[in-house]
Design an enzyme around this catalytic site. Structure first.
Site, short mmCIF file in Angstrom:
data_model
loop_
_atom_site.label_atom_id
_atom_site.label_comp_id
_atom_site.label_asym_id
_atom_site.label_seq_id
_atom_site.Cartn_x
_atom_site.Cartn_y
_atom_site.Cartn_z
NE ARG A 168 -3.41 -2.64 0.07
CZ ARG A 168 -3.06 -3.60 -0.46
NH1 ARG A 168 -1.94 -3.63 -1.21
NH2 ARG A 168 -3.69 -4.62 -0.39
CB SER A 238 -9.46 -1.70 3.83
OG SER A 238 -10.17 -2.89 3.47
CD GLU A 334 -5.58 -0.02 2.87
OE1 GLU A 334 -6.02 0.25 1.76
OE2 GLU A 334 -5.37 -1.00 3.17
#
Length: 349
Positions: A168, A238, A334
């Site tokens: 990520r 998420s 995130e």
């Protein structure tokens, strides 16, 4: 486009341009439908030193304040395909929808991206976050990324290795943060299809009758059952990264929490399921203002009642603090946290 007039000042609502549905405004809103317009608009803002926020699908941002600058909606389109003996090579405009790209590839017999189906957002956002799900991530298919350098005005193309992809993460979140606007993305799909069945429900599929569409359908059904539709309930998917800990730390946690979920990264590291940590901490349904931890998937923060960016960030900080207290594990978020003049850290929001 929603326009507001307050004290003779015209502002534009961003509520429909972020999937959390946070209702803040901006002073200038421009929809760039072609690349030249996108480049000119961004360079004009950079040259005038005005705050600039480029938005694709708005699926990975938390807006904490009205934006005091120019917001550019990237709506450029175009998918070009060339092929050689072994691969399909795609050049895709940043404004294309990611899930629609996955569908396009399957429709044209170019499988490979099916594990990444139903991930919200635009193609241009994919390399920034190195999006991933169900055993696959963007970097596996990336050939190059082309961006506009806001400091020099030049178009720059990086190959996949130069993008410094990680879990990520990418160079666009570090060295090139606030310096680059992604224009196009190059993907490489091998003609010899190798199904990826390494994750969860995919392992139940029969290898003898397997097709790319079957994986696509399974991924879509699984994501739909766990993750709320942003059109119905505001969210960014998420919210927290799955943390990576040492194998020794994981063994210690297993002794106290036998049901803990973890996946080996290598002999020394284990990736923990952040959703399990949050749920086991008793935080499902926990709310701050209009923001809450989703009752079906603890990884997700949802906008249940006109949540503000402050609500979301306060809730995220509480989750991080609680998880750290219980497991000595620090969660990272995130999405990008966007303030009045640009990106900021969660603790400063």
């Amino acid at each position: 486009m929603s326009i507001r007039i307050m004290d003779s000042i015209i502002t534009y609502s961003l509520a429909t341009h972020n999937t959390l549905g946070i209702d803040v405004s901006c002073e200038h809103l421009i929809k760039a439908t072609d690349e030249l317009q996108l480049i000119d608009t961004c360079l004009d803002a950079a040259n005038k030193k005005r705050p600039l926020l480029a938005i694709g699908g708005g699926s990975n941002i938390v807006l904490t304040d009205s934006f005091k600058g120019i917001v550019v909606l990237i709506a450029t389109k175009g998918i070009n395909v060339v092929e050689d003996q072994d691969c399909f090579h795609l050049s895709v405009a940043a404004g294309e929808n990611w899930h629609e790209l996955v569908q396009f590839c399957l429709t044209h017999n170019m499988p490979g991206l099916e594990n990444l189906a139903l991930i919200p957002g635009s193609v241009g956002a994919a390399p920034i976050q190195n999006i991933g799900a169900y055993g696959a991530d963007f970097s596996q298919f990336c050939e190059w990324v082309e961006y506009l350098d806001l400091t020099t005005g030049e178009r720059v193309r990086l190959d996949a290795e130069q993008c410094l992809f990680d879990y990520r993460d990418s160079i666009f979140k570090s060295t090139l943060k606030d310096k680059a606007v992604i224009l196009n993305v190059g993907l490489r799909l091998e003609k010899e299809w190798r199904p990826n069945l390494s994750y969860g429900p995919l392992q139940q599929l029969s290898a003898t009758t397997l097709t790319p569409t079957m994986i696509f359908d399974c991924i879509c059904a699984t994501r739909s059952s766990k993750l709320p539709d942003p059109a119905a309930l505001g969210n960014v998917g998420s919210f927290f990264k799955n943390p990576i800990v040492s194998s020794e730390h994981f063994t210690q946690l297993q002794q106290e929490y036998p049901a803990i979920v973890g996946y080996p990264v290598n002999v020394d590291k284990v990736k923990l399921a952040a959703g399990w940590l949050i749920e086991n901490a008793g935080l499902k349904g926990h709310a701050i203002g209009g923001a809450a931890i989703h009752l079906k998937q603890a990884l997700v923060i949802v906008n249940v009642d006109k949540a503000t960016g402050a609500d979301v960030c306060t809730l995220a900080r509480e989750v991080i603090q609680r998880v750290n207290q219980i497991y000595s594990v620090y969660l990272e978020v995130e999405p990008r946290i966007i303030g009045a003049v640009g990106e900021r850290e969660l603790n400063d929001a």
